[in-house]
Design a protein around this motif. Structure first.
Motif, PDB file in Angstrom:
ATOM      1  N   TYR A 129       5.429  43.797  10.825  1.00 56.16           N
ATOM      2  CA  TYR A 129       4.540  43.631  11.977  1.00 56.16           C
ATOM      3  C   TYR A 129       4.124  44.980  12.573  1.00 56.16           C
ATOM      4  O   TYR A 129       2.938  45.206  12.862  1.00 56.16           O
ATOM      5  N   VAL A 130       5.089  45.872  12.785  1.00 51.79           N
ATOM      6  CA  VAL A 130       4.725  47.148  13.421  1.00 51.79           C
ATOM      7  C   VAL A 130       3.869  47.999  12.487  1.00 51.79           C
ATOM      8  O   VAL A 130       3.027  48.787  12.948  1.00 51.79           O
ATOM      9  N   LYS A 171       0.438  55.181   5.038  1.00 51.09           N
ATOM     10  CA  LYS A 171      -0.970  55.297   5.414  1.00 51.09           C
ATOM     11  C   LYS A 171      -1.158  55.699   6.875  1.00 51.09           C
ATOM     12  O   LYS A 171      -2.273  56.026   7.279  1.00 51.09           O
ATOM     13  N   ILE A 172      -0.102  55.653   7.677  1.00 50.15           N
ATOM     14  CA  ILE A 172      -0.267  55.827   9.117  1.00 50.15           C
ATOM     15  C   ILE A 172       0.236  57.187   9.577  1.00 50.15           C
ATOM     16  O   ILE A 172       1.107  57.796   8.954  1.00 50.15           O
ATOM     17  N   SER A 173      -0.301  57.646  10.690  1.00 48.32           N
ATOM     18  CA  SER A 173       0.060  58.972  11.200  1.00 48.32           C
ATOM     19  C   SER A 173       1.479  59.015  11.762  1.00 48.32           C
ATOM     20  O   SER A 173       2.068  60.097  11.860  1.00 48.32           O
ATOM     21  N   LEU A 174       2.022  57.867  12.137  1.00 47.37           N
ATOM     22  CA  LEU A 174       3.380  57.831  12.681  1.00 47.37           C
ATOM     23  C   LEU A 174       4.454  57.809  11.594  1.00 47.37           C
ATOM     24  O   LEU A 174       5.644  57.819  11.913  1.00 47.37           O
ATOM     25  N   ASN A 175       4.062  57.783  10.342  1.00 47.52           N
ATOM     26  CA  ASN A 175       5.057  57.734   9.272  1.00 47.52           C
ATOM     27  C   ASN A 175       5.989  58.939   9.354  1.00 47.52           C
ATOM     28  O   ASN A 175       5.543  60.072   9.559  1.00 47.52           O
ATOM     29  N   ARG A 214       7.962  59.605  11.716  1.00 43.57           N
ATOM     30  CA  ARG A 214       8.190  60.060  13.095  1.00 43.57           C
ATOM     31  C   ARG A 214       9.632  59.749  13.506  1.00 43.57           C
ATOM     32  O   ARG A 214      10.100  58.621  13.389  1.00 43.57           O
ATOM     33  N   ALA A 215      10.332  60.773  13.980  1.00 43.50           N
ATOM     34  CA  ALA A 215      11.737  60.620  14.361  1.00 43.50           C
ATOM     35  C   ALA A 215      11.892  59.596  15.481  1.00 43.50           C
ATOM     36  O   ALA A 215      11.080  59.530  16.409  1.00 43.50           O
ATOM     37  N   GLY A 216      12.932  58.787  15.383  1.00 44.13           N
ATOM     38  CA  GLY A 216      13.255  57.824  16.420  1.00 44.13           C
ATOM     39  C   GLY A 216      12.481  56.531  16.360  1.00 44.13           C
ATOM     40  O   GLY A 216      12.700  55.640  17.186  1.00 44.13           O
ATOM     41  N   THR A 217      11.576  56.398  15.386  1.00 45.28           N
ATOM     42  CA  THR A 217      10.776  55.179  15.271  1.00 45.28           C
ATOM     43  C   THR A 217      11.237  54.350  14.079  1.00 45.28           C
ATOM     44  O   THR A 217      12.142  54.735  13.335  1.00 45.28           O
ATOM     45  N   LEU A 218      10.576  53.225  13.893  1.00 48.17           N
ATOM     46  CA  LEU A 218      10.857  52.384  12.731  1.00 48.17           C
ATOM     47  C   LEU A 218      10.214  52.928  11.464  1.00 48.17           C
ATOM     48  O   LEU A 218      10.357  52.326  10.397  1.00 48.17           O
ATOM     49  N   THR A 245       8.756  52.902  19.017  1.00 46.55           N
ATOM     50  CA  THR A 245       7.548  52.712  18.214  1.00 46.55           C
ATOM     51  C   THR A 245       6.454  52.041  19.032  1.00 46.55           C
ATOM     52  O   THR A 245       5.288  52.464  19.012  1.00 46.55           O
ATOM     53  N   LEU A 246       6.811  50.999  19.770  1.00 42.02           N
ATOM     54  CA  LEU A 246       5.822  50.282  20.577  1.00 42.02           C
ATOM     55  C   LEU A 246       5.232  51.179  21.659  1.00 42.02           C
ATOM     56  O   LEU A 246       4.025  51.135  21.934  1.00 42.02           O
ATOM     57  N   GLU A 247       6.069  52.002  22.281  1.00 40.08           N
ATOM     58  CA  GLU A 247       5.568  52.890  23.329  1.00 40.08           C
ATOM     59  C   GLU A 247       4.578  53.902  22.765  1.00 40.08           C
ATOM     60  O   GLU A 247       3.570  54.231  23.405  1.00 40.08           O
ATOM     61  N   LEU A 248       4.830  54.386  21.554  1.00 44.74           N
ATOM     62  CA  LEU A 248       3.883  55.296  20.909  1.00 44.74           C
ATOM     63  C   LEU A 248       2.583  54.578  20.560  1.00 44.74           C
ATOM     64  O   LEU A 248       1.494  55.158  20.657  1.00 44.74           O
ATOM     65  N   LEU A 249       2.684  53.316  20.169  1.00 43.93           N
ATOM     66  CA  LEU A 249       1.481  52.552  19.841  1.00 43.93           C
ATOM     67  C   LEU A 249       0.635  52.287  21.084  1.00 43.93           C
ATOM     68  O   LEU A 249      -0.598  52.298  21.014  1.00 43.93           O
ATOM     69  N   VAL A 250       1.284  52.058  22.222  1.00 48.61           N
ATOM     70  CA  VAL A 250       0.537  51.895  23.472  1.00 48.61           C
ATOM     71  C   VAL A 250      -0.268  53.154  23.759  1.00 48.61           C
ATOM     72  O   VAL A 250      -1.461  53.094  24.099  1.00 48.61           O
ATOM     73  N   GLU A 251       0.373  54.313  23.607  1.00 45.75           N
ATOM     74  CA  GLU A 251      -0.323  55.579  23.834  1.00 45.75           C
ATOM     75  C   GLU A 251      -1.496  55.734  22.877  1.00 45.75           C
ATOM     76  O   GLU A 251      -2.579  56.198  23.261  1.00 45.75           O
ATOM     77  N   LYS A 252      -1.296  55.330  21.624  1.00 37.44           N
ATOM     78  CA  LYS A 252      -2.344  55.485  20.615  1.00 37.44           C
ATOM     79  C   LYS A 252      -3.560  54.620  20.943  1.00 37.44           C
ATOM     80  O   LYS A 252      -4.707  55.050  20.789  1.00 37.44           O
ATOM     81  N   VAL A 253      -3.324  53.399  21.418  1.00 44.50           N
ATOM     82  CA  VAL A 253      -4.435  52.501  21.740  1.00 44.50           C
ATOM     83  C   VAL A 253      -5.223  53.019  22.936  1.00 44.50           C
ATOM     84  O   VAL A 253      -6.450  52.900  22.992  1.00 44.50           O
ATOM     85  N   LEU A 254      -4.523  53.612  23.899  1.00 42.39           N
ATOM     86  CA  LEU A 254      -5.180  54.040  25.133  1.00 42.39           C
ATOM     87  C   LEU A 254      -5.900  55.378  24.998  1.00 42.39           C
ATOM     88  O   LEU A 254      -6.615  55.785  25.909  1.00 42.39           O
ATOM     89  N   ILE A 255      -5.699  56.083  23.883  1.00 42.94           N
ATOM     90  CA  ILE A 255      -6.369  57.381  23.698  1.00 42.94           C
ATOM     91  C   ILE A 255      -7.879  57.180  23.586  1.00 42.94           C
ATOM     92  O   ILE A 255      -8.341  56.319  22.854  1.00 42.94           O
TER      93      ILE A 255
END
Length: 327
Positions: free
Chosen positions: A186-187, A219-223, A225-229, A317-327
Motif C-alpha cells: 500500500y505505501v 522507482k520512488i525517491s523515498l527508496n 530512506r532511513a527510518g521508513t518502510l 513514511t506517512l508523514e513524509l508522504l504528507v509533506e510530499k503531497v503538500l509540496i
C-alpha cells in the motif's frame, strides 16, 4: 478464571490479574473487546497521519479543501463508493451509464481519481487496524484458550501441544505478517502515485500505481530512506521472507505446535518456536531445508517489538508522504 476485563495477557502465555509495574509489556482488553499492548501502540497516530493524507490529496487535486467540500455538497455518493464499497449495489455497466449522464462541467473525472487515491490511504488505515487486532487475538488465544481438551495431568518438563486452537494461533501469527506485507504494498502504491499525481482530467485517469507492489519501491525517491518502510533492514526482510514463505511454501513449522513448560504440576510458560534467521532477517537454509530451530527463537516474545518497529516506520513514511503531497 477471572473475568476477561480483569485479566492481562503476557508474552509468555500466562495471564495475570496483576501485571508487574516494572515497565513490562502486557496486553489489556479495551471496551470493544480488542486486546492492545500497554506500550508501543502507534495506531492512533497512524490514523491521524492518514487523515492528513486524505485532506492533502483533496487539496492538491481540487485546489483547496473548500472547493472539495463544496463539491461534496452536490456530488452523489456513488462516486466514492461504487466499485469499492458493498454499500453501493451498482454493477459496472450501471456505473458507466451513470457517469455518462453528468454534464461536461461537472468534475466527475477529477473526483473519481481523488477517491481512488484516497482508497489507498483507507487501505493503510484498515490494514493497520488488522495487524493490531490479529496480534491481540494471537495473545488472547495463547493466554486464555484451552490448547487441548480434555485437560490431563502433566509431569514437570517441556512438551508440545497440537490442536485446533494451536492451528488458529499459527494462522493468526501468519496473517499478521501477511497484513504487514500488505501495508508495504500500500505505501509503495501511495508513494508512486504521489510522485505522479494527475493534473489533467479530460478522461477518467488510470492510477500510476495500479498493479505496483513493494518490489517496485526502487522507482520512488523515498527508496532507501532511513527510518521508513523503504529502508533495507532486517525487520522488513523478515516480513518479506515470512510472507513469501507462507504464501508460496506453506507453514512455518512442519507440524504447528505450542510448547508448554510445566513446573510443580502447573503451566508456567507457553511458547512458539520460530525458524532460525540470519542477520539480514532471512531463514537459515541448507539446500531444500529452510526451517531450522537451533536458536530457540520464541516468536511470542518478539512479536510486539516487531509490530512496534513496523508501526514506527509506517508513521515516519506517512508523514513524509504528507509533506510530499503538500509540496
Amino acid at each position: 478464571m477471572a473475568k476477561m476485563q480483569n485479566l492481562y495477557l503476557s508474552l509468555n502465555g500466562i495471564p495475570t490479574e496483576a501485571p508487574e509495574q516494572s515497565g513490562k509489556l502486557y496486553f489489556a482488553r479495551d471496551p470493544q473487546g480488542a486486546w492492545y499492548p500497554n506500550q508501543g501502540n502507534r495506531l492512533y497516530e497512524i490514523d491521524s497521519a492518514c487523515v492528513r493524507l486524505h485532506d492533502a490529496l483533496a487539496q492538491r487535486v481540487f485546489g483547496s479543501l473548500d472547493s472539495f467540500y463544496n463539491f461534496l455538497m452536490t456530488a452523489p455518493e456513488f462516486l466514492s463508493t461504487a466499485g469499492m464499497n458493498s454499500e453501493a449495489p451498482v454493477s459496472k455497466d450501471v456505473f458507466n451509464q451513470l457517469l455518462e449522464k453528468f454534464p461536461p462541467s461537472f468534475p466527475v473525472n477529477k473526483a473519481l481519481y481523488l477517491f481512488d487515491c484516497r482508497k489507498l490511504v483507507s487501505g493503510v488505515q484498515e490494514c493497520s487496524k488488522e495487524v493490531m487486532q490479529l496480534q491481540g487475538e494471537f495473545y488472547q488465544a495463547l493466554n486464555l484458550e484451552e490448547l487441548f481438551f480434555p485437560e490431563i495431568k502433566e509431569e514437570d518438563g517441556v512438551r508440545y501441544v497440537t490442536s485446533p486452537v494451536v492451528t488458529k494461533i499459527y494462522a493468526l501469527l501468519g496473517f499478521t505478517y501477511i497484513r504487514m506485507h500488505s501495508l508495504l504494498d500500500y505505501v509503495t502504491k501511495l508513494a508512486i502515485e504521489f510522485e505522479c499525481l494527475k493534473t489533467q482530467f479530460d478522461s477518467y485517469p488510470r492510477l500510476a500505481s495500479k498493479n505496483s507492489l513493494y518490489s517496485d519501491r526502487k522507482k520512488i525517491s523515498l527508496n532507501n530512506r532511513a527510518g521508513t518502510l523503504f529502508e533495507k533492514c532486517p525487520l522488513l526482510t523478515e516480513v518479506e521472507t515470512v510472507r513469501n514463505h507462507l504464501i508460496h511454501n506453506g507453514l512455518i513449522d512442519d507440524m504447528p505446535k505450542v510448547y508448554r513448560v510445566i513446573s510443580n504440576g502447573e503451566c508456567v510458560e507457553k511458547f512458539l518456536l520460530f525458524p532460525d534467521q540470519d542477520e539480514q532477517g532471512r531463514f537459515d537454509s541448507f539446500k531444500n531445508r529452510t526451517l531450522f530451530y537451533g536458536n530457540e527463537n520464541k516468536i511470542n516474545l518478539r512479536l510486539p517489538s516487531i509490530t512496534e518497529e513496523f508501526q514506527e516506520r509506517l508513521l515516519s513514511t506517512l508523514e513524509l508522504l504528507v509533506e510530499k503531497v503538500l509540496i
